[in-house]
Design a protein around this motif. Structure first.
Motif, PDB file in Angstrom:
ATOM      1  N   SER A 191      -0.341 -23.903  53.899  1.00 18.65           N
ATOM      2  CA  SER A 191       0.024 -22.700  53.147  1.00 18.65           C
ATOM      3  C   SER A 191       0.200 -22.946  51.653  1.00 18.65           C
ATOM      4  O   SER A 191       0.218 -21.999  50.876  1.00 18.65           O
ATOM      5  CB  SER A 191       1.298 -22.068  53.731  1.00 18.65           C
ATOM      6  N   GLY A 192       0.305 -24.185  51.245  1.00 13.67           N
ATOM      7  CA  GLY A 192       0.400 -24.487  49.819  1.00 13.67           C
ATOM      8  C   GLY A 192      -0.985 -24.699  49.230  1.00 13.67           C
ATOM      9  O   GLY A 192      -1.786 -25.452  49.773  1.00 13.67           O
ATOM     10  N   ARG A 193      -1.272 -24.035  48.143  1.00 16.10           N
ATOM     11  CA  ARG A 193      -2.599 -24.129  47.509  1.00 16.10           C
ATOM     12  C   ARG A 193      -2.482 -24.109  45.992  1.00 16.10           C
ATOM     13  O   ARG A 193      -1.612 -23.443  45.443  1.00 16.10           O
ATOM     14  CB  ARG A 193      -3.467 -22.926  47.881  1.00 16.10           C
ATOM     15  N   ASP A 194      -3.392 -24.794  45.343  1.00 18.13           N
ATOM     16  CA  ASP A 194      -3.625 -24.628  43.907  1.00 18.13           C
ATOM     17  C   ASP A 194      -4.668 -23.519  43.826  1.00 18.13           C
ATOM     18  O   ASP A 194      -5.856 -23.733  44.035  1.00 18.13           O
ATOM     19  CB  ASP A 194      -4.141 -25.930  43.299  1.00 18.13           C
ATOM     20  N   VAL A 195      -4.217 -22.304  43.580  1.00 21.76           N
ATOM     21  CA  VAL A 195      -5.059 -21.122  43.715  1.00 21.76           C
ATOM     22  C   VAL A 195      -6.273 -21.176  42.779  1.00 21.76           C
ATOM     23  O   VAL A 195      -7.398 -20.885  43.199  1.00 21.76           O
ATOM     24  CB  VAL A 195      -4.240 -19.830  43.492  1.00 21.76           C
ATOM     25  N   LEU A 196      -6.084 -21.539  41.535  1.00 21.70           N
ATOM     26  CA  LEU A 196      -7.227 -21.549  40.603  1.00 21.70           C
ATOM     27  C   LEU A 196      -8.269 -22.578  41.005  1.00 21.70           C
ATOM     28  O   LEU A 196      -9.472 -22.290  40.950  1.00 21.70           O
ATOM     29  CB  LEU A 196      -6.746 -21.770  39.174  1.00 21.70           C
ATOM     30  N   SER A 197      -7.828 -23.748  41.422  1.00 25.16           N
ATOM     31  CA  SER A 197      -8.791 -24.745  41.892  1.00 25.16           C
ATOM     32  C   SER A 197      -9.505 -24.259  43.140  1.00 25.16           C
ATOM     33  O   SER A 197     -10.717 -24.443  43.293  1.00 25.16           O
ATOM     34  CB  SER A 197      -8.090 -26.068  42.190  1.00 25.16           C
TER      35      SER A 197
END
Length: 134
Positions: free
Chosen positions: A123-129
């Motif tokens: 559930s954790g993400r670096d959204v822009l990447s």
């Protein structure tokens, strides 16, 4: 399959608000209870509050979803495992709660915990990447 009960044990009112947020997304949660360790509340009182509910739930499959490993809510329910049959998972977040709740009547405890931990990891993400395909 077991009908699982979740006890959300957190610092402050995080657990209560987590349940409200989950219900906003997925509808009413059944057999999910929040136990908030508020500032100034002695750990013994917090334990008594949880234990009262555990006595009511005797014989049911109970999973405690707590915020921090090693924090008072975690340590409290860990102590209660000496008297009650319950499981404990740390790091509760909204995605984990929603996913586990959606499957709590379909999976056994071990599988449900594994699902929750996998959801937590994913559930954790670096959204822009992620959006840029990196």
């Amino acid at each position: 399959m077991s009908n699982h009960v979740f006890l959300i044990c957190t610092h402050g009112r995080f657990g209560e608000e987590l349940i409200k947020s989950a219900e906003m997304i997925g509808g009413q949660l059944k057999n999910v209870y929040a136990f908030s360790l508020l500032q100034g509340v002695e750990p013994e009182i917090y334990m008594q509050q949880i234990e009262e509910k555990l006595k009511e739930l005797k014989g049911q499959s109970i999973i405690c979803l707590v915020d921090l490993f090693g924090g008072t809510p975690c340590n409290t329910v860990a102590q209660l495992t000496q008297r009650y049959d319950l499981q404990i998972v740390t790091g509760v977040n909204l995605a984990m709660l929603l996913e586990m709740d959606s499957q709590k009547n379909n999976l056994e405890s071990k599988e449900l915990i594994e699902l929750g931990l996998n959801t937590l990891k994913e559930s954790g993400r670096d959204v822009l990447s992620y959006l840029k395909g990196r």
